[in-house]
Each structure stands twice: as C-alpha cells, then as structure tokens.
Scaffold this active site. Structure first.
Site, PDB file in Angstrom:
ATOM      1  N   GLU A   1       1.067   9.490   9.546  1.00 43.44           N
ATOM      2  CA  GLU A   1       0.026   8.476   9.444  1.00 43.44           C
ATOM      3  C   GLU A   1      -0.819   8.535  10.704  1.00 43.44           C
ATOM      4  O   GLU A   1      -0.390   9.074  11.725  1.00 43.44           O
ATOM      5  CB  GLU A   1       0.664   7.088   9.313  1.00 43.44           C
ATOM      6  CG  GLU A   1       1.444   6.647  10.545  1.00 43.44           C
ATOM      7  CD  GLU A   1       1.142   5.207  10.959  1.00 43.44           C
ATOM      8  OE1 GLU A   1      -0.023   4.777  10.785  1.00 43.44           O
ATOM      9  OE2 GLU A   1       2.064   4.526  11.445  1.00 43.44           O
TER      10      GLU A   1
ATOM     11  N   ASP B   1       4.747   4.920   7.536  1.00 39.02           N
ATOM     12  CA  ASP B   1       4.200   4.231   8.702  1.00 39.02           C
ATOM     13  C   ASP B   1       5.317   4.098   9.718  1.00 39.02           C
ATOM     14  O   ASP B   1       6.454   3.827   9.357  1.00 39.02           O
ATOM     15  CB  ASP B   1       3.675   2.844   8.317  1.00 39.02           C
ATOM     16  CG  ASP B   1       2.460   2.954   7.400  1.00 39.02           C
ATOM     17  OD1 ASP B   1       2.004   4.092   7.163  1.00 39.02           O
ATOM     18  OD2 ASP B   1       1.983   1.905   6.935  1.00 39.02           O
TER      19      ASP B   1
ATOM     20  N   LYS C   1      30.806  41.723  14.455  1.00 35.18           N
ATOM     21  CA  LYS C   1      31.558  41.789  15.713  1.00 35.18           C
ATOM     22  C   LYS C   1      31.367  43.135  16.379  1.00 35.18           C
ATOM     23  O   LYS C   1      31.232  43.226  17.591  1.00 35.18           O
ATOM     24  CB  LYS C   1      33.036  41.499  15.459  1.00 35.18           C
ATOM     25  CG  LYS C   1      33.270  40.015  15.281  1.00 35.18           C
ATOM     26  CD  LYS C   1      34.744  39.660  15.362  1.00 35.18           C
ATOM     27  CE  LYS C   1      34.935  38.151  15.382  1.00 35.18           C
ATOM     28  NZ  LYS C   1      36.216  37.736  14.828  1.00 35.18           N
TER      29      LYS C   1
ATOM     30  N   ASP D   1       0.836  -1.210   0.000  1.00 34.50           N
ATOM     31  CA  ASP D   1       0.000   0.000   0.000  1.00 34.50           C
ATOM     32  C   ASP D   1       0.872   1.262   0.000  1.00 34.50           C
ATOM     33  O   ASP D   1       0.364   2.374   0.041  1.00 34.50           O
ATOM     34  CB  ASP D   1      -1.007  -0.011   1.161  1.00 34.50           C
ATOM     35  CG  ASP D   1      -0.343  -0.101   2.517  1.00 34.50           C
ATOM     36  OD1 ASP D   1       0.754  -0.690   2.596  1.00 34.50           O
ATOM     37  OD2 ASP D   1      -0.908   0.416   3.497  1.00 34.50           O
TER      38      ASP D   1
END
Lengths: 600, 658
Positions: free
Chosen positions: A203, A178, A462, A72
């Site tokens: 996810e 995932d 500086k 998937d």
C-alpha cells in the site's frame, strides 16, 4: 517462460475498493475484495466480470485472501461470493473473521434501510459468505493445495490486520494489505522476515508523508480537544467503530483521568461495547504493553466514555463525541456534523484518510459551503482539523518494510497516482529494483526464472564437497553427474550410479596415439627423458616412472618402442580413456613438440 | 542420526536429537516425583509435622537425626524439596542449538538447562505454552520461596548411607543430581530465550532442517513436532489427546510418512476412562458437600481444572450446589483464568465460535461473575475473611508437598466428613498422602489423564505408518503392577525401539539424498534423452555453490577467450585441470553402421576384420586401427589430433553419455 501477473481491479492508483488479482505459477489468487466509499453506483464494487468471461469464478480462482476488516478491503465480499458466485476458500485471520461480518451488516443496513437500495446483499448472504472463510493464524503455513501455500504476518494496521505471503515452489508474492510500521497505543508494528519475494505489493497511502513523532501528534490532538472543551465547544470525531477509535479512546481516557476533566465523552454506536469486547478476547493481537498488563487492568474497559444517545447532540455545554462512520459520508457522524457545523466554537477532528467524494474529503480540502440532499446548502463554521492518526505506514515505513523483505520487484497500490510516482522513483533509486504502479484493469507481467529442485545423491554431493568448498574463480571445478528424470521425480546421481541403476554396462573408449621422436638413444633413456620432461612441466600432476619401463601421468600411460625401420626414431605410445580426454590430448601435442636437449 | 535420552520419566521427556548438522533438544521435563521423599512445607506452623520422630540407622548412629523423620512407618527427608533433573553429563548441553517444547508441563526443567549449561541457542514454543508454563513456574517458585526452610539435607544422599535407608529412599535414583528449585530471576531469563511459534509454522534451522509444531490436542497450545529435511522426516509425538476437551484437536495427518516417530507422553493411567472419572468426581463432590463436608481438589493452576470447572458449571444447579462456594487458590489463579479466555485460536472449534459472538470461550467467566467461583492468591489475606464452609477448594500442589493444599490437609484431615479428590495423574496418591497418615478424611482417586491410551496409539500408528517407532522402555512392556495386561503396551511392526535414561540410540535410517537447486540457465542447457519409457537422462556438468547449507548448481563458466596475447603465455596455463571429469559412456557400436558412417565422412579403404570378441576396423590410408568390442572401443592412430577428434566424435554418436 514462467511469469507472475498482477492486475488491480481496485486500488490501482486509487484508495478504496482494494482488489488485486495475482497469477503465480499457474495459480490465481484474489487479494482483498473491497468496496469504494466514494461511489454509490456500480463503481463501488470491483468489476468481477474481468476475472473470467465465461466459466465460474470458483474454477478460475484458487483462493481469496482478505487482509483486514475495513470495508474498502472486504466490503464487496458477500456480493462477490453470493451474488456473483464463488465457492472456493476465503482466508483471513480470526479477528478479521470475527469482526468482518459485523461491519458488513452495518454497511448493509445503511445501504438498504437508510438509503433504500434494492438488489443489495442480504444478512443471510453475509452469513453464507462467512461460512466459506478459513481462519489463518500468524506465521502458520496454510497449504491451499499441494503447491500453493500462504502465510500471514502481523501488519498492525487494525486488530487482526495481516500481510500475506503467497508461495508456489520457489516463487512468491507478498501482499501487505494496510500496515503500520510504528507501534501505537493498542497495536504492535508490522513485521516480516527476509523472505525475498519475487514481488512485494505494498500500500502507499502515505507515499509522500514522513510523519513527525507520534507523541507530538497526540499532544496536538489532546491540546485541540482540551481547548475546545474549555471554551464550551463540542468536539466531533468521526471514526470507524473498530480500530482508530479504540486508540483515541485510550488516549482521551488517560488524559481525562490525569487532568480530572468533567466534560462527557460519548461513543456513538452500540457497537462500542461489543467492539471493546473483541479487543479483550483477541488481546494477543494487540501490542506488548497491553498484553502484559491485561490481567491487572484491561485497557479496553473505559470509565469516562459512555454510550451516546441521539438526544445528547442538542444538550448544551461541552462534550466530545466519537461517531461513525469515519469519512462523514453517511450515518450518525454526518447527522451530528450537520447539527454542529454552524457554530464556530465547535470542532470536527478528522483522524484518518477521507476518500474523494465524501463530505469528509470536501471539508478537508477547504470547502466551507456544502450542498446537501434537497439542494440545501450547509455552511461550515466549525473548525475543521485533520490529524493523521490513520495507522498506515509513511514513506519511511514503506522503505523500511521493503528493506526487511528484500523483494526483487515492488508494486504500489492503495494510493494516489501522483504520490506513487514520487515513491516509485525513491524506491527504484534506493533499492535498485523495478517498481510498478498499474492503474485498475492494467496488468503487470514479471517474468520469473524459478530454479529446479532435484535430489542429489549424498555420495555425489559429499565427494564434491570434500574437494574443498571455495570455488576457484580461475579454474572452476565442475560437478559431473547424471540427472535421472522419472515422472516428476528428479534425481542427480553420479554417472556410475546412473549406469548401475539402469542396469547398463559402461562402454570404454580408449585412444592410443603414436608419437615419433628423433632420439637415437636406448628406449630406457628416451623414457627417462620423457619422464623428467613431463615431471618438470606438470607440477600439479602425479607423474610416475614405473618399473616396467612405462611412464604414467595420472591414469595416462606412455610407453616407448623402437621404430621398426628407423633406429634413430623412437615411437611413444600415449594411451588414455575418454574420461582423460583433455589431458591425453594435451600430452600428445606436448610430446610431439619434441624433448628439450639433455642438460650437458 | 542419534537420540540421546536424558530423562527416564516417560511423560516428562528430555531427549536430544542429532540430525544432519543440528542438535535439537526435544522437551525439557522435570521429574518432580522426587519431592514425594520430602516432608511437606506447611504454610502455617504445624505441631504435628514438627513433632515427628527422627529416624536413625539400626546401629544407633544418630547423624541422620536432623535429616530424616518418620511418619506412620515411612521415612521422609526434612529439607527443602528437590527435583530430579535430566541427565546433564551424557552430552555437552552447550552444543544444543534449539529446544522444542511440546507443552507447558514438559518445560519445567528449562531454567536448569538454559541457565547452567552454557546453552546459547533458541527455545521454540507456542504462546499458550510460554504463558501458562510461566504461570506453573511462578507458582512453583512462590510455593517454595514463601516457606523458607533453613535446612538442606545432604548426608542421606551419600551412596553408602542411602544403601542403608528403607524404601523408597533406598531406591531413589540419581539423588546426587537432585537440585533445589530455581529462582524467579532464572525463570525470567530462561523464558526470555523462547521464540513464539504458531501451529503449522515452518521454521528453518540453519537451512539444513525444518521444524514444525502441530496441534497435539492435549492442552492449550500443546504441540507435536515434525523435524524434517527434504528426504527425511522425524515426528516427535509428546502428550497428545484424541478426546474433545478444550484444546484444538490433534493434527494426525501431518505425521504421515515419518521415517522415525518418537512417541512419549502417553496416558499414565491407561485403565481409567477420563469421562467416567469426571462423572465420579462430580458425584463424590456433591455427596460430600451435601453431608456438610468440604472437598479438597489438589490440582495444577491450568489444564484439567478448566474442564472440571466447565463440568461443574453445568452440574451445580442440577445437583443443588448453587450456594456452595468454590474457591480456586493459587498465586496465579487470576492470571490462569484470564489467560484461558484470550487464547481463542488455540481452542477447539466450539469454543472458538463463542469468541466470534463475542463471548468468553470458557464458562468460568460466568461462575466468577455470579460469585460462585472465587479466586485468591493464597489462604492469607482476603480469603480468610470470605472463607465459608462447607466448600470446595481447588489448590496446588498435586504432590501435596508444598502450596496451600498442605494447609487444607492439616485442617480437614481429621474429619471423615471431608473428602480429598485426586484428579491429577502425576503423583501416586498413596505416596502423596503418606506424610499425612493417619488420616480420617475420605480419599477418592479419579485420575483424569486425557493423553493417548494404547488402543489409540495402535490406531494412530496404523493411520500414520511410520517406518520406525522409538519410545521409552516403559511402553514396551505391561505396567509392573499389571504384568498380565499384554494390551497395555505398544504393539507395532517392526517392534518399537526402546530407550532408558542415559542411553544413546542410533536411529535406524540412512540419508541418501539431499536437495539441490538447478539454476534456470543450467536447466535450459540440459539435453534429456529418453532411455527407457518414462525415464529420461541428462548429463550435468555444473559448478556447485554451497551457502548456509543450501546447494545450488550453476552453469559452468564460458571458456575465457585467450587474451589476445602480447603477454607471453606460460606453459602451465595450458595444462588442463584433471579434476574436470568427462561423463561415462554406455551402449555398443554396430560395426556395419559405423563403417557406413565412416564412408559417409570421407574415409575410404576401410577394412573390417573379425576377432574373437568383436571387430577391428582398419583405415589403411590413415594407418589407423579401431578395435570394437561389446563394451569397449580402442582407437589407435598416429598423433594426428584432427583425425583423432573426428573419429572420436563419430564413435560418440553411437554411445550415450552418463
């Protein structure tokens, strides 16, 4: 106005077919290229025609990133690159690169050989597609081009799973793929540094679940398997060949050894041995414990688990079978399920999430009469158990990751709309960031305001820092400089340096104001009075009375002269340069008010 | 920017770089050639070694009797062997922020530094460097601890005594700093300070400096390092190889545009061709075995041994050696062989593709499976049962002063059938063999050093073009034994700056710029003016914020509205802050146009007088006088603020702000 645009082509308020388009600072990236297990028609692949109406995908997309080897997330890749046509780079980690083509080939075989589908991608296409893959190592910064860089973080979900940071200049997006925030028996926990992306795409499979301790779940699982085997039943565990299967194998292997059990454990496909070999070679991607002990004992060499043969399914007596695929939607697991479903002594344990439309999803939602092909009805008498072993982060884990990365915005994908809604509220409350959950095809646009990096001359920096580092809220000190822009080279230098570099002379602008004072005393005395007056007011400034009779405040010069006509009036000449504008102007107005009466 | 050079050994460097506000140690090499001055530690009681005559001073003074022994005209210290540490006094090592390790050979002094100097920083190394480095240290500690030696000699180190000793003891440097080996506990503690990194990973140090490891092609996980800020870049090249052996190839492109390139770890045998040496190794090995002799290969447990085993894998069948046993003896032999198979990501392309099949990347897996190669933790135990001759033994330590190799030299040294083949380049083989003389065994010297040679260096420098090269002094002159070979030194323009032990170099570059970020709101408010074609300017006045060494410019705060004042204002509230600077002005004022502008703005009765240097514009009505010259304008007026400001703004229209 610069912006980040995100459009899910898949996994928008859905699980499956992950595919998310991201545009950031003019770069277009496609995250994952998955298939949907719940569909067998056009809907199983993302709608790539959305990406560009006319023109080649290669011209539009700068790169494709695959987060891990689950279908998937990568199942549509050969279709996308070879059939739709994409020749740009595809990035993934080495384990994903190794395992992905095997799963794709498996998927192809089921689709073409078993289901007889035509117009599917071929083995050659898988090979050609994999040639476009570039391996990304953990934490390596990959320069896709001069501006676009990507970086992979460990995600833990399966072997080689990674989260990706996509960065252009100071703008960045993190895509989690995932992930799993708790280490399991063979993988470590996901980790990311505080990279403060503009957007975190996460996810949200288990958006509403807070899972109990892993140990309890494991005990539960072992108890159920043990009880079924004891009463002579058969246990079917549908799994995907790589990932969860290895963890459960380790679990059962150690349990069998400890309890001295004799019932056979089988693993269904020939892929196992190969799969375990991958785990052995990519052991650096597993967890600490396995990595530490692998020289003495490789956890992926199983003694009790043997290869399954189709004929074994009809053997009498107890047994445990791991069979693919994991959602009971096709293949061997479904065949065995049909054989064993009628016996109430048997048990099927679903160790992971099942997509809508699959047999797995049906039986988990309580359906006990299933319509199979040819109008056959299968009655399910066997026990059906669901154990969440799926290595996704639960709500707590998702919140934890957001806390780690500290994003400006969060976007949810790979989850169900209702559950997302709940998590979205929680995230917005807890982190006070906007959270989005676009549906497929819906675009979320986030304006960004990137700061502009320039080079400041060290002298100027500086000089400024020497004045003290803490800004005073009441009287902020201003840094004054000149920005020189030549092509794309931006430099901030002091005004003097800018003039010098450009070969220009300074133009001095000077003011001299005449201030009339009524004072009949001698000039010297007037000057003395001016001096003591200023000295008393301007405590923070350098006020001096010079021997030549003039007074200076910082670099502002004040002289006094007698008025040509009125001896009772003295004229003060206040003289300053444009750079002392504020102070000069202040002094004239101050002197104009007159001097205080001399103290008696 | 300064470089503190703590080691005199060009291939075992230890330098400290001070760059911006960070102190970075580059490598932590341990010079082990010092052990050559000691007698070997035999695993099994050796009558020959224990009966060596004592050596005493010419004046007959015998207090050194117990410490020094003589063997075939050489004098050795009879004591626990000691190592020459990097300089610890040149710089306060507790101030070191991070240590960057380039490869597993260059980290052997780590426990001395991290455990005994007050070091509290982080060590960065790749995973193979850590794991194999751990194996090397484990082996070393094991070799030394399993042969406990009561005596630790110290008299000879006395400066007045050392002076009187024969060479090479007399010339040994820094003997007072020599130390015995560390313990496993110190190793574990030192290694726990390592943070793992991957190639091309960008690591931020305190927001000031970014360091990145790059593949160096020399060993598993070996790296060169780039240390850079936005405007300066230092490359640290240490132990790199352009040969195709097992590691990932060297990343040269990322070294481009360096201000300074520090070059260490070149080949120690510039005249030997590694490929030729491997061929010679194989043929000598076959020859000895065919004649019924044994072959001894003193080696480290990781590195070149993988390549040698791979060559033998292809060679043994064709050479008819299939029945000859190959033994690999080391406390870490098994771990080394196993680890080599799991670092696919760090291997060359060919080996990586094997893993995708999936097959083990190195063929020694098959040698082990078919029982052709056997590995043992030591000669004790299983090995003594399995031992068959003639055979080939790979074992350490290459110095021949400790480890199982000592036993095999004693065992096989007397027969001219046997051969010892030297492949590791770290120790002079003649010096290594000195305490074993007289020796009947054949000695073959096939040093395999895959690191860069001078031709490759010269090509590399042409390719990456650093502004300056810094290297150990040994590389700026031909080797002492081949002083006519002017090609065996670094040749570059400008000439390389060289360093020696305990020297501090000021590196030749000046920092001029620093990165600063302009916030978008401020950027929006800037008004750029094109001054010259392609060059635009904008004056910036902004508030500087500095945090974690990152600088940000924010827009100046809006002037606060005077609080509608019931409170009495104090006089001092109105005093402007003199620190608010106005921009400088440039340009000149064209008098005619200026007068026209004045008229347009309602001034009348304007009179212009010419002067020597310019003009005077008189506004008679306002009793105001404006002197205009090429580079200055002077407005003299009454104290009418409104008028003055109007005139000022009109003048400014003609000038540019900077």
């Amino acid at each position: 106005m610069p912006e980040i645009r995100v459009t899910p082509l898949g996994a928008g308020q859905d699980v499956g077919r992950s595919c998310i388009l991201v545009s950031i600072a003019g770069k277009n990236v496609m995250l994952d290229c998955g298939m949907h297990m719940g569909f067998n028609d056009d809907r199983r692949f993302p709608d790539f025609s959305y990406i560009t109406q006319n023109g080649r995908l290669t011209d539009f997309l700068d790169c494709v990133i695959i987060s891990h080897f689950h279908l998937d997330h990568c199942g549509a890749l050969p279709y996308f690159s070879e059939m739709v046509g994409y020749d740009g780079p595809i990035y993934m980690t080495p384990p994903t690169q190794a395992i992905c083509p095997i799963l794709l080939e498996d998927y192809r075989k089921i689709a073409v050989d078993k289901k007889g589908e035509a117009n599917f991608f071929t083995s050659q296409m898988i090979k050609d597609c994999m040639k476009k893959v570039v391996a990304v190592h953990l934490h390596q910064t990959v320069q896709v081009d001069d501006e676009l860089e990507i970086k992979a973080y460990y995600a833990g979900h399966v072997l080689g799973a990674a989260m990706f940071q996509i960065k252009v200049g100071s703008e960045s997006v993190v895509y989690t793929g995932d992930y799993n925030m708790t280490p399991d028996r063979h993988l470590g926990a996901a980790w990311i540094d505080r990279c403060r992306p503009n957007l975190l795409i996460t996810e949200s499979t288990y958006a509403t679940t807070i899972r109990d301790s892993k140990r309890c779940r494991e005990r539960d699982f072992l108890k159920k398997v043990h009880e079924t085997v004891e009463r002579g039943g058969k246990v079917l565990i549908p799994v995907f060949a790589l990932g969860r299967a290895q963890e459960l194998c380790i679990l059962l292997e150690t349990f069998w050894e400890r309890m001295n059990l004799k019932a056979p454990i089988y693993f269904s496909t020939g892929l196992t041995e190969k799969a375990n070999h991958y785990y052995k070679l990519f052991i650096t991607w597993t967890n600490q414990k396995i990595r530490k002990t692998f020289v003495q004992r490789n956890m992926f060499e199983f003694k009790h688990i043997k290869a399954f043969d189709r004929a074994f399914a009809d053997n009498p007596g107890p047994m445990v079978v791991f069979a693919t695929p994991g959602m009971l939607h096709a293949g061997q697991s479904l065949q065995i399920f049909r054989k064993w479903a009628g016996n109430e002594k048997n048990m099927v344990i679903m160790p992971g999430y099942c997509v809508q439309g699959t047999v797995g999803h049906k039986i988990l939602s309580g359906q006990r009469k299933l319509e199979m092909e040819g109008r056959q009805v299968l009655e399910v008498k066997m026990q059906v158990e669901y154990m969440s072993f799926s290595a996704h982060a639960d709500a707590k884990g998702i919140m934890q990751l957001i806390g780690q990365a500290e994003p400006e915005h969060v976007l949810l994908v790979h989850g169900e709309a209702k559950k997302m809604e709940f998590l979205k509220q929680k995230i917005e409350q807890e982190f006070r960031v906007n959270c989005y959950m676009p549906a497929n095809g819906e675009t979320v646009t986030l304006p960004t305001s990137p700061s502009i990096p320039v080079g400041i001359s060290l002298g100027l920096l500086k000089r400024e820092m020497a004045q003290g580092l803490l800004p005073d809220a009441k009287k902020p000190r201003l840094l004054q400089g000149t920005l020189i822009m030549k092509d794309s080279n931006f430099r901030l230098v002091s005004s003097e340096q800018a003039l010098k570099e450009l070969g220009l002379a300074e133009h001095q602008l000077r003011f001299t104001c005449r201030v009339h004072l009524h004072d009949a005393r001698k000039e010297q005395e007037t000057v003395m009075r001016v001096y003591s007056h200023l000295k008393s007011i301007l405590k923070d400034h350098c006020v001096q009375h010079l021997p030549d009779g003039s007074v200076t405040v910082e670099s502002i010069l004040i002289q006094a002269a007698a008025h040509s006509e009125d001896p009772g009036t003295k004229v003060l000449l206040v003289s300053w340069t444009y750079q002392d504008e504020e102070l000069g102007s202040y002094l004239t107005s101050l002197l104009k008010k007159g001097l205080p009466q001399a103290p008696s | 920017m300064k470089l503190y050079c703590l080691s005199g050994h060009p291939t075992l460097p230890c330098n400290v770089l001070k760059f911006k506000s960070t102190t970075i140690m580059l490598d932590c090499g341990l010079d082990m050639t010092s052990t050559l001055n000691f007698l070997p530690l035999p695993l099994v009681q050796s009558p020959r070694l224990s009966n060596l005559p004592s050596w005493s001073l010419k004046d007959g003074n015998a207090f050194l009797d117990k410490e020094l022994k003589e063997c075939s005209g050489h004098v050795f210290v009879d004591s626990v062997p000691e190592f020459c540490l990097p300089e610890t006094e040149l710089i306060d090592l507790s101030t070191v922020d991070v240590i960057l390790i380039s490869n597993y050979h260059c980290m052997m002094a780590l426990p001395y530094i991290t455990e005994h100097t007050g070091f509290t920083g982080t060590v960065y190394a790749t995973e193979p460097t850590l794991q194999i480095g751990r194996l090397l240290m484990e082996e070393l500690v094991n070799f030394i601890e399993r042969v406990p030696k009561a005596q630790s000699a110290s008299f000879w180190k006395n400066k007045d005594v050392q002076r009187l000793l024969p060479s090479p003891l007399k010339d040994a440097v820094e003997v007072s700093t020599w130390r015995r080996c560390y313990s496993m506990q110190e190793v574990n503690s030192a290694l726990s300070k390592i943070q793992l990194v991957g190639y091309s990973q960008k690591i931020e140090l305190f927001g000031a400096v970014q360091v990145t490891p790059l593949s160096s092609g020399y060993a598993l996980g070996s790296s060169n390092w780039v240390i850079q800020s936005h405007y300066e870049k230092v490359s640290y090249v240490s132990g790199s190889s352009l040969l195709t052996t097992h590691p990932q190839p060297m990343d040269q492109a990322s070294l481009k545009n360096s201000d300074v390139l520090i070059l260490t770890g070149l080949t120690q045998i510039p005249t030997a061709n590694p490929d030729g040496m491997v061929g010679e190794f194989c043929s000598n090995l076959a020859l000895t075995v065919r004649n019924g002799g044994n072959v001894l290969v003193p080696c480290y447990p990781s590195g070149v041994i993988y390549d040698l085993l791979e060559c033998l894998y292809q060679y043994i069948d064709s050479a008819g050696l299939s029945n000859v046993p190959f033994y690999f003896i080391s406390p870490v032999a098994n771990s080394s062989l196993e680890f080599s198979q799991i670092f696919a990501e760090w291997l060359c392309h060919n080996k990586q593709t094997k893993v995708y099949l999936p097959e083990p990347p190195f063929p020694h897996a098959e040698l082990i499976q078919t029982n052709k190669l056997k590995h043992y933790p030591s000669i004790h135990g299983d090995f003594s049962n399995d031992f068959r001759q003639p055979c080939v033994v790979f074992t350490g330590h290459p110095s021949l002063r400790f480890g199982d190799v000592v036993h095999f030299l004693e065992l096989w040294g007397k027969s001219s059938l046997n051969t010892v083949i030297f492949t590791e380049p770290d120790f002079s083989y003649l010096e290594a063999l000195a305490p074993y003389q007289p020796l009947a065994m054949k000695c073959i010297y096939c040093p395999i050093d895959t690191r860069l040679n001078f031709i490759q260096v010269s090509n590399l420098l042409k390719e990456v073009q650093p502004l300056h090269v810094v290297c150990p002094e040994q590389y700026t002159q031909p080797p002492p034994t081949q002083s006519h070979r002017m090609d065996l030194m670094i040749d570059c323009q400008p000439p390389a700056m060289s360093y020696h032990r305990a020297e501090v170099l000021a590196l030749p570059f000046k920092r001029r710029y620093e990165k600063i970020e302009i916030m978008p709101e401020l950027a929006d408010s800037l008004v750029p003016i094109e001054i010259k074609p392609g060059i635009s300017l904008a004056t910036v006045s902004a508030v500087l914020h500095t945090k974690d060494n990152k600088h940000v410019l924010q827009p100046p705060p809006r002037p606060t509205q005077p609080t509608s004042g019931k409170k009495r204002k104090r006089v001092s509230d109105d005093i402007p802050d003199c620190k608010v600077l106005k921009p400088l002005l440039s340009g000149s004022i064209p008098v005619e146009q200026f007068v026209q502008t004045l008229e347009k703005h309602g001034f009348s009765d304007i009179k212009v007088e010419d002067t020597a240097k310019g003009h005077i514009v008189l506004l008679q009505e306002a009793e105001t006088l404006i002197q205009i010259e090429e580079d200055s304008t002077h407005i003299i007026c009454d104290s009418d603020e409104m008028l003055r400001v109007r005139l000022r703004d009109l003048v400014l229209k003609f000038l540019q702000k900077f």
